[in-house]
Design an enzyme around this catalytic site. Structure first.
Site, PDB file in Angstrom:
ATOM      1  N   GLU A 115       0.854  -1.190   0.000  1.00 32.81           N
ATOM      2  CA  GLU A 115       0.000   0.000   0.000  1.00 32.81           C
ATOM      3  C   GLU A 115       0.884   1.233   0.000  1.00 32.81           C
ATOM      4  O   GLU A 115       2.089   1.143   0.215  1.00 32.81           O
ATOM      5  CB  GLU A 115      -0.949  -0.017   1.197  1.00 32.81           C
ATOM      6  CG  GLU A 115      -0.253  -0.020   2.541  1.00 32.81           C
ATOM      7  CD  GLU A 115      -1.218  -0.263   3.711  1.00 32.81           C
ATOM      8  OE1 GLU A 115      -2.143  -1.074   3.559  1.00 32.81           O
ATOM      9  OE2 GLU A 115      -1.033   0.366   4.754  1.00 32.81           O
ATOM     10  N   HIS A 123      -4.215   3.250   8.197  1.00 33.49           N
ATOM     11  CA  HIS A 123      -2.960   2.687   8.698  1.00 33.49           C
ATOM     12  C   HIS A 123      -1.993   3.810   9.014  1.00 33.49           C
ATOM     13  O   HIS A 123      -1.900   4.780   8.267  1.00 33.49           O
ATOM     14  CB  HIS A 123      -2.310   1.787   7.643  1.00 33.49           C
ATOM     15  CG  HIS A 123      -2.936   0.438   7.566  1.00 33.49           C
ATOM     16  ND1 HIS A 123      -2.708  -0.404   6.516  1.00 33.49           N
ATOM     17  CD2 HIS A 123      -3.779  -0.218   8.389  1.00 33.49           C
ATOM     18  CE1 HIS A 123      -3.379  -1.523   6.713  1.00 33.49           C
ATOM     19  NE2 HIS A 123      -4.049  -1.428   7.838  1.00 33.49           N
TER      20      HIS A 123
END
Lengths: 288, 369
Positions: A209, A247
């Site tokens: 990511e 995150h």
């Protein structure tokens, strides 16, 4: 084979009498994981799902060989629980909780390293050597034994990928959740290296990511050291710069850690990058 | 959580790092008073969570109380890099002999704090040549040791009294980084002013996950109203400005969902990570939050691991029964307790998808209708 854990791994569950600990211990047992002890201070002597509960890790380790321990402990107390597991001799520590302070994470990870302990997470779904042992929280039904190694930063996205693999008849050797936080125990490189040496693994899926430079470092490692094919999916193409996408690591800062940069770095070293998760099985079938 | 410059400097002072004489103010009158007290040329600095304040006119010099008042009047209420200015820092203008760079942050790859220092300060550290930057890790099992201060001083080119000052400063800064649960402590520029080292600016970020034990930390709001509400509910939420509201569980999944919606030509209204193990009440509140922004369609994408699909399904039905949902909702659900969830949804006349990209295509189509 498989990596880090297998059918012989004996597991302790810290926080097993809590809501999450109890539920997921049951799921793990149903998957076939050998849970030998649960730890909950003040609850020693009880049983949960037929597993004996101990007050401390040391007490549990006196009665059982414990290879791995998994934490279902609230974030503020996670560091203490991790140290307790390492002190009791666990060689694999799986950190499920999210929102552990980053300073605590750095202490956990470095202390573990000094003791030769592998930390999966924190803020990770855990690790599954499919068909053999599951430590953590993923749904059981999609994890079937096979030849594909999966390593990911994110949890639910991994389920998506593994679900797609399952639908296409592709099983996995081991599925590793690195964890979504800034200071985690394992990197893509650590896990790629283990997959490269694992005879069961024939191809690898990397689920990355935006943010940080772990995918770029993985690309360098792949170029220099990997003989097995690697397929990747990177999340966060449509994420705006400067906004943290859940995150702790997923943020594009000062033009670094962008989607395009990561895709380019991986493609340059021959990694096939899927545009959407459901394309991953097709790309794998081409290289297997 | 990012701190304003003046908050960072208050912490610096607490840990023995020298900062310019000054105070935070919110009116021209107060600005004039502080300038009077200082009695020499002052600098009036807008307190916003952005660099590049100077270019936006957010920093002005004033030679006396009258000028300070005028400068304050001009800057207060103006918008710098998208942030409205509510407060100013009025402080003494210091003599600048040389500008250095110094910071401590978390090195994700090394999993340790790292000291970053350069004798070329005053500019973005990214623009400084790699060989002119010192990076020195602090092993969390060891903590600060004075040699780190000596090495930093050497790399900053400091000798004699200034080197001693740097040792003291480093000890204080590392202590602060640790005790305040900071993710970033940056001084740029760190100014050599005669025999003193002065922190002319501050950038401090506190770890959100450690706020539970940082009870004395100030409160700084960098979120929009909706983002604020989401935070109170324990959800990770970012507004993106499109028309398809999205709820997913897990940050990676939420990002993957945005990408998939975009891929099929849709425009996501938000990023919402409903988190792991989110209960029924939180899910219901998250839905309310999404609907408040008046999207054209809603997409719920759940792959249950720690999250149980039936909890989310029950929450959705609860919201559906308690209020009118004026836009189409597409639900995709697989994973833990998926059978129970699909049963609950179908009993209530709601159709759910199992495959993400099929559901995504459907919601894009509905939003365009």
């Amino acid at each position: 084979m498989a990596i880090i854990i297998d059918e012989n791994t004996q597991v302790a569950v810290q926080g097993m009498t809590g809501n999450q600990g109890r539920f997921h211990a049951k799921q793990m047992l149903a998957y076939g994981t050998k849970i030998v002890a649960g730890i909950s201070p003040g609850k020693g002597g009880q049983e949960v799902e037929g597993v004996p509960i101990y007050d401390t890790m040391t007490a549990a380790a006196q009665d059982n060989r414990i290879d791995a321990s998994v934490l279902f402990i609230p974030a503020p107390f996670a560091k203490d629980a991790a140290f307790e597991a390492i002190d009791a001799g666990a060689k694999v520590l799986v950190g499920v909780p999210e929102h552990i302070p980053v300073h605590d994470e750095m202490e956990i990870v470095n202390y573990a390293k000094s003791k030769g302990v592998i930390v999966v997470g924190p803020n990770s779904f855990g690790i599954v050597s499919s068909g053999k042992c599951k430590i953590g929280i993923p749904p059981n039904q999609f994890f079937t034994e096979g030849q594909v190694g999966v390593v990911a930063r994110s949890g639910t996205l991994t389920y998506e990928i593994v679900g797609n693999l399952a639908m296409n008849g592709l099983g996995q050797s081991t599925v590793v959740g690195l964890g979504g936080d800034r200071a985690v125990g394992l990197s893509f490189v650590d896990v790629l290296e283990k997959f490269e040496h694992d005879p069961q693994t024939k191809a690898i899926v990397m689920v990355g990511e935006i943010g940080g430079n772990a995918e770029e470092q993985a690309a360098e490692f792949i170029k220099a050291n990997m003989t097995k094919p690697v397929v990747a999916y990177i999340a966060g193409k449509s994420a705006p710069p400067g906004k943290r996408m859940g995150h702790a690591g997923a943020i594009i800062e000062r033009g670094k850690g962008t989607f395009d940069g990561k895709v380019e770095a991986l493609q340059e070293v021959g990694v096939q990058v899927a545009a959407l998760p459901f394309e991953v099985p097709g790309l794998l079938k081409k290289v297997l | 959580m990012k701190l304003f410059e003046y908050m960072g400097k208050e912490l610096f002072a607490e840990y023995g790092v020298t900062v310019p004489k000054g105070r935070v103010v919110t009116s021209p009158e107060e600005a004039a008073k502080v300038a009077q007290e200082i009695g020499s040329t002052v600098v009036v600095k807008s307190q916003v969570l952005s660099g590049k304040r100077g270019k936006g006119g957010g920093i002005k010099f004033a030679d006396n109380a009258e000028e300070a008042s005028a400068a304050a009047k001009e800057i207060l209420g103006m918008t710098v890099q998208g942030y409205k200015v509510d407060a100013l820092l009025v402080e003494e203008k210091i003599q600048i002999d040389k500008e250095l760079y110094l910071s401590i942050t978390v090195d994700t790859a090394a999993k340790m704090p790292v000291i970053i220092a350069s004798a070329d300060g005053g500019m973005e550290i990214e623009d400084v040549a790699e060989e002119k930057i010192m990076k020195k890790h602090i092993d969390p099992l060891v903590g600060f040791s004075p040699y780190l201060g000596r090495e930093t001083a050497r790399r900053l080119g400091l000798t004699g009294a200034l080197a001693k000052e740097a040792n003291k400063l480093m000890a204080g800064l590392v202590k602060m980084f640790h005790e305040k649960d900071a993710e970033l402590v940056e001084i740029n520029p760190l100014v050599i002013s005669g025999e003193r080292l002065i922190a002319a600016d501050s950038k401090v970020t506190i770890d959100d996950d450690a706020l539970f034990r940082q009870k004395e930390a100030p409160v700084v709001e960098e979120r929009t109203e909706t983002e604020k509400k989401a935070h109170e509910l324990g959800l990770a939420f970012v507004e993106l400005g499109g028309d398809i509201a999205i709820m997913a569980n897990g940050a990676g999944m939420a990002m993957g969902t945005l990408d998939t919606i975009s891929y099929y030509g849709g425009s996501p209204a938000n990023f919402l990570d409903a988190g792991g193990g989110t209960g029924m009440e939180e899910t219901a509140q998250a839905l309310e939050l999404l609907l408040a922004n008046k999207p054209k369609a809603v997409f719920i994408n759940i792959f249950g691991g720690i999250t149980r699909c039936d909890d989310v399904a029950n929450a959705f039905i609860q919201v559906k029964k308690s209020r009118e949902i004026p836009v189409p909702v597409v639900i995709r659900m697989v994973g833990t307790n998926e059978e129970e969830a699909l049963k609950i949804l179908s009993e209530n006349g709601v159709e759910a998808y199992k495959v993400m990209h099929e559901a995504a295509q459907k919601v894009v189509e509905l939003a365009k209708a």
